[in-house]
Design a protein around this motif. Structure first.
Motif, short mmCIF file in Angstrom:
data_model
loop_
_atom_site.label_atom_id
_atom_site.label_comp_id
_atom_site.label_asym_id
_atom_site.label_seq_id
_atom_site.Cartn_x
_atom_site.Cartn_y
_atom_site.Cartn_z
N TYR A 228 29.82 24.57 23.29
CA TYR A 228 29.46 24.18 22.20
C TYR A 228 28.01 24.28 21.50
O TYR A 228 27.43 24.39 22.18
CB TYR A 228 30.07 22.85 21.85
N VAL A 229 27.88 24.63 19.89
CA VAL A 229 26.77 24.45 19.44
C VAL A 229 26.60 23.76 18.02
O VAL A 229 28.04 23.49 17.61
CB VAL A 229 26.39 25.93 19.20
N THR A 230 25.59 23.32 17.56
CA THR A 230 25.70 22.71 16.32
C THR A 230 25.65 23.64 15.13
O THR A 230 25.00 24.55 15.18
CB THR A 230 24.44 21.60 16.13
N LEU A 231 26.35 23.32 14.05
CA LEU A 231 26.11 23.79 12.54
C LEU A 231 25.49 23.01 11.68
O LEU A 231 25.93 21.71 11.83
CB LEU A 231 27.59 24.25 12.20
N GLY A 232 25.05 23.15 10.61
CA GLY A 232 24.13 22.37 9.79
C GLY A 232 24.18 23.07 8.53
O GLY A 232 23.91 24.21 8.03
N LEU A 233 24.15 22.06 7.56
CA LEU A 233 23.93 22.50 6.07
C LEU A 233 23.01 21.35 5.50
O LEU A 233 23.04 20.16 5.73
CB LEU A 233 25.15 22.57 5.32
N GLY A 234 22.08 21.65 4.53
CA GLY A 234 21.13 20.69 3.98
C GLY A 234 21.97 19.68 3.16
O GLY A 234 23.04 19.87 2.44
N ASN A 235 21.51 18.48 2.93
CA ASN A 235 22.16 17.39 2.22
C ASN A 235 21.69 17.74 0.79
O ASN A 235 22.63 16.99 -0.09
CB ASN A 235 21.73 16.23 2.46
N TRP A 236 20.75 18.94 0.55
CA TRP A 236 21.02 19.42 -0.89
C TRP A 236 22.07 20.17 -1.62
O TRP A 236 21.90 20.43 -2.54
CB TRP A 236 19.59 20.09 -1.00
N GLU A 237 22.85 20.51 -0.69
CA GLU A 237 23.99 21.44 -0.90
C GLU A 237 25.11 20.58 -1.59
O GLU A 237 25.23 19.54 -1.26
CB GLU A 237 24.59 22.18 0.38
N PRO A 238 25.81 21.09 -2.67
CA PRO A 238 27.18 20.67 -3.23
C PRO A 238 28.21 20.29 -2.18
O PRO A 238 28.34 20.85 -1.35
CB PRO A 238 27.31 21.46 -4.27
N ARG A 239 28.90 19.32 -2.64
CA ARG A 239 30.22 18.79 -1.70
C ARG A 239 31.21 19.45 -2.63
O ARG A 239 31.35 19.46 -3.62
CB ARG A 239 30.22 17.39 -1.62
N LEU A 240 32.28 19.51 -1.73
CA LEU A 240 33.45 20.33 -2.37
C LEU A 240 34.28 19.12 -3.19
O LEU A 240 34.22 17.94 -2.82
CB LEU A 240 34.47 20.55 -1.07
N GLU A 241 34.65 19.65 -4.09
CA GLU A 241 35.57 18.54 -5.25
C GLU A 241 36.55 17.95 -4.43
O GLU A 241 37.32 18.54 -3.50
CB GLU A 241 35.99 19.62 -6.19
N GLY A 242 36.87 16.88 -4.55
CA GLY A 242 38.07 15.92 -4.05
C GLY A 242 37.64 15.36 -2.88
O GLY A 242 38.42 14.82 -2.22
N THR A 243 36.23 15.29 -2.44
CA THR A 243 35.97 14.88 -1.08
C THR A 243 35.36 13.52 -1.46
O THR A 243 34.80 13.18 -2.61
CB THR A 243 35.07 15.58 -0.20
N GLN A 244 35.03 12.76 -0.40
CA GLN A 244 34.54 11.39 -0.60
C GLN A 244 33.10 11.49 -1.28
O GLN A 244 32.46 12.34 -1.00
CB GLN A 244 34.71 10.52 0.72
N VAL A 245 32.94 10.53 -2.05
CA VAL A 245 31.62 10.39 -2.64
C VAL A 245 30.44 10.03 -1.57
O VAL A 245 30.67 9.25 -0.72
CB VAL A 245 31.34 9.33 -3.71
#
Length: 323
Positions: free
Chosen positions: A56-73
């Motif tokens: 396995y390996v890690t995947l990552g995205l910055g917290n500055w990226e937008p979140r998908l509509e309909g997901t938890q705040v």
């Protein structure tokens, strides 16, 4: 609960700078199976390093990226706005190449990941899911971070004989490392029975079903056996095809699993691999209380299998540890 669409208040210019600083891979293809289940094919900038199927390996995205509509705040403090949301994923594989033949991990120039969208945490005491609400917002051509080190001890090892039976039991996306293992074994000429068994909530969640069907046509020693737990035939006793919930533990102890894969599943010639829900695996830490419903580990031990660290050859159990 309200929706969160926008990212944290980081300027567009800074977001670009942060992405250039941290991201080192590109999504080359995204295959959506349903709204909550996708396969992501990702190519690292420096190419795919050597690794073993099952790792396995890690995947990552910055917290500055937008979140998908309909997901938890997700409400983040300012100190986390510029950090990377990361999670480790087992590496899957395409299984079938563009030529219609088996495609192991070393036959493609990308890494494939089998990912479920987690829209909300399963407990009010837990933080909102951080990575997948962002990952499912992007697609082919978009950038992200992939870990520099591929790791993990959940691999085929070197003690499987060419005529041994290999039984792989998984739940949900826990099928991913098994897919990589299966493709490697078949491409390498393994002659013994290979049984890849998985349970999902709904049969509509079987994202690799077509690929497995092709492999079974090409390799008579291969069996892919999927089960569901929440389809109408599992939950509605009045359904004409009612079978009840199909859990791996019950299928194993009843003998139905051996019948389905057409192999006695004996410790004298079989290797077992377990990946997925910890309740299915059934690992109990030293001093811990065993659950009322045992997982596969104690059932396999009772059947003569061993998970001792020095075990080698047929009769050995290997399992992925998520704790």
């Amino acid at each position: 609960m309200s929706e969160q669409i926008d990212s944290v208040p980081v300027s567009a210019e800074e977001a670009v700078r942060l992405s250039e600083q941290h991201y080192n891979a590109t999504i080359v293809e995204r295959i959506d199976h349903n709204d909550d289940l996708s396969r992501f094919r990702i190519r690292p900038d420096k190419g795919v390093p050597p690794f073993k199927p099952g790792q396995y390996v890690t995947l990552g995205l910055g917290n500055w990226e937008p979140r998908l509509e309909g997901t938890q705040v997700e409400v983040l403090p300012e100190k986390k706005w510029r950090r990377i949301a990361q999670r480790a994923y087992s590496i899957s594989c395409p299984m079938i190449g563009t030529d219609g033949k088996v495609a192991p991990i070393d036959s493609v120039d990308y890494m494939e990941f089998y990912v479920t969208l987690v829209r909300r945490s399963d407990s009010p005491d837990k933080d909102p899911p951080s990575l997948t609400p962002r990952l499912f917002k992007i697609g082919a051509g978009d950038r992200l971070m992939i870990g520099k080190k591929i790791t993990g001890h959940y691999t085929l090892g070197d003690s499987i004989g060419p005529d041994d039976t290999v039984l792989m039991l998984g739940t949900g996306t826990g099928e991913a490392p098994h897919n990589a293992m299966v493709a490697t074994l078949l491409a390498g000429g393994h002659r013994g029975r290979i049984a890849n068994v998985t349970t999902v909530r709904h049969k509509a969640d079987l994202a690799y079903h077509k690929e497995h069907a092709i492999l079974m046509e090409q390799y008579p020693q291969y069996r892919y056996v999927p089960y569901s737990t929440r389809d109408p035939e599992n939950t509605d006793a009045a359904h004409p095809n009612y079978v009840g919930k199909r859990y791996l533990q019950e299928l194993f102890t009843s003998g139905d699993l051996a019948t389905a894969v057409e192999d006695p599943l004996s410790p004298t010639n079989s290797h077992v691999f377990l990946c997925g829900n910890p309740s299915m695996i059934g690992f109990v830490p030293p001093g811990g209380d065993p659950p009322a419903n045992p997982g596969m580990l104690p059932l396999l031990r009772e059947a003569g299998f061993s998970d001792d660290s020095d075990c080698s050859g047929p009769g050995c159990i290997r399992f992925e540890k998520y704790w």
